[in-house]
Motif scaffolding. Structure first.
Motif, PDB file in Angstrom:
ATOM      1  N   ASP B 339       0.863  -1.203   0.000  1.00  7.02           N
ATOM      2  CA  ASP B 339       0.000   0.000   0.000  1.00  7.02           C
ATOM      3  C   ASP B 339       0.889   1.239   0.000  1.00  7.02           C
ATOM      4  O   ASP B 339       1.629   1.473   0.950  1.00  7.02           O
ATOM      5  CB  ASP B 339      -0.897  -0.048   1.257  1.00  7.02           C
ATOM      6  CG  ASP B 339      -1.853   1.132   1.316  1.00  7.02           C
ATOM      7  OD1 ASP B 339      -1.826   1.982   0.404  1.00  7.02           O
ATOM      8  OD2 ASP B 339      -2.627   1.199   2.294  1.00  7.02           O
ATOM      9  N   SER B 341       1.541   5.157   0.277  1.00 11.13           N
ATOM     10  CA  SER B 341       0.875   6.301   0.910  1.00 11.13           C
ATOM     11  C   SER B 341       0.498   7.300  -0.172  1.00 11.13           C
ATOM     12  O   SER B 341       1.248   7.537  -1.113  1.00 11.13           O
ATOM     13  CB  SER B 341       1.801   6.963   1.919  1.00 11.13           C
ATOM     14  OG  SER B 341       2.860   7.590   1.235  1.00 11.13           O
ATOM     15  N   GLY B 342      -0.681   7.890  -0.042  1.00  7.45           N
ATOM     16  CA  GLY B 342      -1.107   8.918  -0.998  1.00  7.45           C
ATOM     17  C   GLY B 342      -1.823   8.322  -2.192  1.00  7.45           C
ATOM     18  O   GLY B 342      -2.009   7.119  -2.303  1.00  7.45           O
ATOM     19  N   LYS B 343      -2.242   9.244  -3.070  1.00 10.91           N
ATOM     20  CA  LYS B 343      -3.033   8.823  -4.223  1.00 10.91           C
ATOM     21  C   LYS B 343      -2.551   9.567  -5.460  1.00 10.91           C
ATOM     22  O   LYS B 343      -1.657  10.389  -5.388  1.00 10.91           O
ATOM     23  CB  LYS B 343      -4.503   9.179  -3.965  1.00 10.91           C
ATOM     24  CG  LYS B 343      -5.200   8.225  -3.023  1.00 10.91           C
ATOM     25  CD  LYS B 343      -6.698   8.456  -3.092  1.00 10.91           C
ATOM     26  CE  LYS B 343      -7.434   7.391  -2.319  1.00 10.91           C
ATOM     27  NZ  LYS B 343      -6.888   7.246  -0.949  1.00 10.91           N
ATOM     28  N   SER B 385       9.414  13.108  -3.489  1.00 13.44           N
ATOM     29  CA  SER B 385       8.147  13.508  -2.851  1.00 13.44           C
ATOM     30  C   SER B 385       7.894  12.789  -1.531  1.00 13.44           C
ATOM     31  O   SER B 385       6.810  12.908  -0.969  1.00 13.44           O
ATOM     32  CB  SER B 385       6.987  13.298  -3.820  1.00 13.44           C
ATOM     33  OG  SER B 385       7.099  12.043  -4.436  1.00 13.44           O
ATOM     34  N   MET B 387       7.502   9.637  -0.780  1.00 14.72           N
ATOM     35  CA  MET B 387       6.501   8.587  -0.777  1.00 14.72           C
ATOM     36  C   MET B 387       7.030   7.413   0.024  1.00 14.72           C
ATOM     37  O   MET B 387       8.239   7.231   0.154  1.00 14.72           O
ATOM     38  CB  MET B 387       6.220   8.101  -2.207  1.00 14.72           C
ATOM     39  CG  MET B 387       5.892   9.166  -3.212  1.00 14.72           C
ATOM     40  SD  MET B 387       4.247   9.838  -2.991  1.00 14.72           S
ATOM     41  CE  MET B 387       3.248   8.419  -3.342  1.00 14.72           C
ATOM     42  N   PHE B 388       6.124   6.627   0.535  1.00 19.97           N
ATOM     43  CA  PHE B 388       6.559   5.352   1.135  1.00 19.97           C
ATOM     44  C   PHE B 388       5.510   4.297   0.866  1.00 19.97           C
ATOM     45  O   PHE B 388       4.375   4.598   0.493  1.00 19.97           O
ATOM     46  CB  PHE B 388       6.885   5.487   2.620  1.00 19.97           C
ATOM     47  CG  PHE B 388       5.731   5.883   3.493  1.00 19.97           C
ATOM     48  CD1 PHE B 388       4.802   4.945   3.914  1.00 19.97           C
ATOM     49  CD2 PHE B 388       5.608   7.212   3.947  1.00 19.97           C
ATOM     50  CE1 PHE B 388       3.762   5.308   4.749  1.00 19.97           C
ATOM     51  CE2 PHE B 388       4.581   7.576   4.771  1.00 19.97           C
ATOM     52  CZ  PHE B 388       3.643   6.628   5.175  1.00 19.97           C
ATOM     53  N   THR B 390       3.985   0.427   2.317  1.00 23.50           N
ATOM     54  CA  THR B 390       4.016  -0.678   3.274  1.00 23.50           C
ATOM     55  C   THR B 390       3.905  -1.967   2.463  1.00 23.50           C
ATOM     56  O   THR B 390       3.144  -2.018   1.488  1.00 23.50           O
ATOM     57  CB  THR B 390       2.835  -0.608   4.265  1.00 23.50           C
ATOM     58  OG1 THR B 390       1.626  -0.891   3.572  1.00 23.50           O
ATOM     59  CG2 THR B 390       2.739   0.768   4.912  1.00 23.50           C
ATOM     60  N   PRO B 430       7.928   1.312   6.736  1.00 22.96           N
ATOM     61  CA  PRO B 430       7.614   1.184   5.313  1.00 22.96           C
ATOM     62  C   PRO B 430       8.831   1.478   4.430  1.00 22.96           C
ATOM     63  O   PRO B 430       9.750   2.181   4.853  1.00 22.96           O
ATOM     64  CB  PRO B 430       6.525   2.225   5.106  1.00 22.96           C
ATOM     65  CG  PRO B 430       5.894   2.371   6.444  1.00 22.96           C
ATOM     66  CD  PRO B 430       6.986   2.184   7.436  1.00 22.96           C
ATOM     67  N   GLY B 432      11.127   3.075   1.510  1.00 22.52           N
ATOM     68  CA  GLY B 432      11.245   4.397   0.884  1.00 22.52           C
ATOM     69  C   GLY B 432      11.592   5.500   1.859  1.00 22.52           C
ATOM     70  O   GLY B 432      11.711   6.659   1.448  1.00 22.52           O
ATOM     71  N   LEU B 433      11.742   5.189   3.149  1.00 24.09           N
ATOM     72  CA  LEU B 433      11.945   6.251   4.129  1.00 24.09           C
ATOM     73  C   LEU B 433      13.377   6.304   4.677  1.00 24.09           C
ATOM     74  O   LEU B 433      14.029   7.343   4.625  1.00 24.09           O
ATOM     75  CB  LEU B 433      10.966   6.079   5.300  1.00 24.09           C
ATOM     76  CG  LEU B 433       9.496   6.293   4.965  1.00 24.09           C
ATOM     77  CD1 LEU B 433       8.643   5.909   6.160  1.00 24.09           C
ATOM     78  CD2 LEU B 433       9.254   7.746   4.595  1.00 24.09           C
TER      79      LEU B 433
END
Lengths: 106, 519
Positions: B339, B341-343, B385, B387-388, B390, B430, B432-433
């Motif tokens: 999943d 984060s964000g759309k 940006s 993003m990450f 999970t 998650p 990407g961080l």
């Protein structure tokens, strides 16, 4: 959701109230962006936060990274049980300074 | 009511009132002058008649109406009466108390009055006549309506040879004649005035139509045609500004307004077209994203060792959920769920990247923790940006039933071994961080008949209108209620239960599930 900011010297506290979901998360991002340049310590007070979604988490992490980039400190305090579960689930409780409702800042 | 009609009525009322007032004023002014002239004329007649008796004693004269002298005088008086067009001319001597009079002479229709020379008539003498007789007034004038008709009378004194007032002479004029003559005269004047008013009326009507009504009507017609012309594809033509008055100003304003309106209409159309393009692009992105997910409908039917079913129900926007399953080798099956984060497009692109990276690393044969670490390192690079994603990844050894897995901040899957329970696991953050994050693998030994249920928080955080979350308690209840069903049936049941709970509330997040049953 409402966000109120309190500053004390170079320390800023953002009190976040209500739901931090897809719709309201960008507001937290804006609030963090609007912090004074000299802010060296950022505290997110989640005492009245009822719910946090993954987009809310993203803003929290973004705030953490922003503070880390300028060698500031970042804490989330007064985190309730449900929100704490989310932080635990994602493992953020180990990476970020996140305190539950009972804990106090050292 | 139309403006033209209104103006016509206003003009008509104004002009008519003006005409009537003008006539009335003219009538009144002339009437007084006419009256004065009339009075002077009558007085002259009376004086003329009074002169007849200058050489005679009136009382004596009246005593003998048949005397030649009397007849001479009478003729003279008759002549005056006829020539001057008088009704009566007469001379009488009022009594001391003014209650009676002695007739001396009378000309005119004498039979009407029945007055005879020398006769004493018991009749109140008019005060004007009395004043003249008593020498208090030079002359008298009155208009009266009495038994002798409607008459104007002028009185003047009759002096005797000794210079004393011995009688009063009256000259009567028929009022009706005077008035009707006057009206005859005034009628023409009034007719001229009214005719003038009529001309003025039509002139004003014409001017108002030409200078006000027609330009306004033209303008409003153009305004009315503005939309139709646009629809029919005609360009807006500026209206000619013919005058510098308010109408010209209005025309100019309309020109400006129409041009601005045309500009905004075009801009709005452009914006709508752009929005439509964007929507179509998003739609295409969504289709690509969905197409990149593997077939969820039990693609491994031939393999009796397990069954699998997966599905994703995307929210309105392009989202960031994904699932993946593939065989690494004949006896090793990878299951992945994630999943972002964000759309939106950024989330979708990030998801594609994450999914591809994980698949690559998994196919290389690494352990789940190692796969996550490698994917994490690559995702942390070039992630402007913030993003990450999970991720939960599990690899099942189809021969031994060993399921080794690792989680990057993802919801723990449920394991059904008699009852569905969430797996206890140690999760990392998650992907990407944090570039140096370390992940931990864990193992489960699956027995024959055990099921695994992987999902994203779109299920537990599905909301109804009352902003109530579906939650893990409901998820667990529903899972256990249908635990004996096949993977496909179980997923449909969950989907159905979530949809029923949400009601008409809009689906806020992607809903993704994967069910794996080890036989």
């Amino acid at each position: 959701m409402t966000i109120t900011m309190k500053t004390e010297g170079t320390a800023a506290t953002l009190h976040v109230e209500g739901w931090l979901d897809t719709q309201s998360s960008p507001d937290l991002g804006k609030a963090v962006k609007a912090l004074p340049e000299e802010t060296a310590a950022l505290i997110l007070d989640f005492k009245k936060l009822e719910y946090i979604s993954s987009s809310g988490l993203r803003e929290v992490v973004a705030a953490y990274k922003k503070m880390k980039d300028k060698n500031g400190t970042f804490s989330v305090i007064h985190v309730g049980n449900e929100v704490m579960d989310v932080f635990r689930l994602t493992g953020f409780d180990k990476k970020l300074d996140i305190r539950s409702a009972g804990e106090v800042i050292r | 009511m139309k403006l033209y009609k209104k103006l016509t009525v206003i003009f008509a009322v104004c002009i008519l009132s003006f005409g009537i007032l003008a006539c009335a004023a003219g009538f009144k002014a002339n009437y007084r002058r006419e009256q004065e002239r009339n009075q002077a004329y009558l007085l002259r007649c009376a004086h003329l008649a009074a002169k007849i008796f200058r050489q005679s004693d009136v009382a004596e004269l009246a005593s003998d109406g048949d005397s030649i002298y009397y007849q001479d005088c009478k003729r003279e008086m008759d002549q005056i009466q006829k020539e001057m067009g008088l009704k009566y001319v007469y001379t009488y001597v009022p009594s001391e108390d003014g209650r009676s009079l002695t007739v001396a002479m009378i000309s005119g229709m004498t039979e009407d009055t029945g007055w005879k020379p020398g006769q004493i008539v018991e009749e109140e003498v008019p005060s004007e006549a009395l004043h003249v007789y008593e020498g208090r007034e030079e002359s008298g004038f009155r208009i009266v309506r009495n038994q002798y008709g409607y008459v104007a009378t002028a009185y003047c004194p009759v002096y005797g040879p000794d210079g004393r007032i011995q009688a009063v002479t009256g000259a009567d004029l028929e009022r009706l004649e005077v008035v009707s003559a006057y009206f005859r005269e005034v009628r023409w004047v009034s007719a001229w005035i009214l005719a003038g008013c009529g001309v003025l009326f039509f002139l004003l009507r014409y001017l108002s139509r030409h200078c006000v009504i027609r330009p306004v009507v033209e303008l409003s017609e153009h305004m009315g045609h503005f939309v139709r012309d646009r629809e029919e594809g005609r360009e807006f033509a500026r209206l000619a500004v013919k005058s510098r008055d308010e109408i010209g100003q209005m025309t100019e304003t309309f020109n400006q307004m129409a041009e601005e309106l045309a500009y905004y209409i075009k801009q709005t159309a452009d914006m709508a077209a752009a929005a439509e393009r964007k929507r179509a692009e998003m739609e295409a992105a969504k289709r690509i994203q969905e197409a990149s997910l593997p077939d969820g409908d039990d693609p491994y039917k031939d393999d009796p060792r397990f069954s699998l079913y997966a599905g994703m129900k995307a929210a309105r926007q392009v989202g960031g959920d994904f699932y993946d399953h593939f065989k690494i080798s004949d006896d090793r099956l990878a299951t992945v769920i994630g999943d972002v984060s964000g759309k939106g497009i950024t989330a979708a692109l990030f998801m594609m990247r994450a999914m591809t990276l994980i698949r690559e690393r998994t196919l290389e044969g690494s352990a789940p923790s190692r796969i996550l670490e490698q994917a994490n390192q690559e995702l942390c690079v070039r992630n402007p940006s913030g993003m990450f994603v999970t991720v939960f990844i599990g690899i099942l050894n189809l021969n031994t039933g060993r399921y080794s897995f690792a989680s990057a901040g993802h919801n723990p899957p449920y394991l059904c071994r008699g009852n569905f329970e969430a797996i206890r696991l140690e999760s990392g953050v998650p992907l990407g961080l944090f570039e140096d994050e370390e992940y931990v693998s864990a193992d489960l030994e699956l027995n024959s008949g055990d099921s695994l249920f992987l999902y994203t928080d779109g299920i537990t955080e599905a909301m109804n209108r009352g902003k109530e979350l579906w939650g893990e308690v409901r998820l667990k209840e529903t899972l256990n209620l249908h635990q004996d069903k096949t993977c496909a049936e179980l997923l449909h049941m969950i989907d159905h239960a979530v949809a029923e709970f949400a009601g008409d509330a809009e689906q806020a997040d992607d809903i993704t599930m994967l069910c794996l049953k080890y036989n």
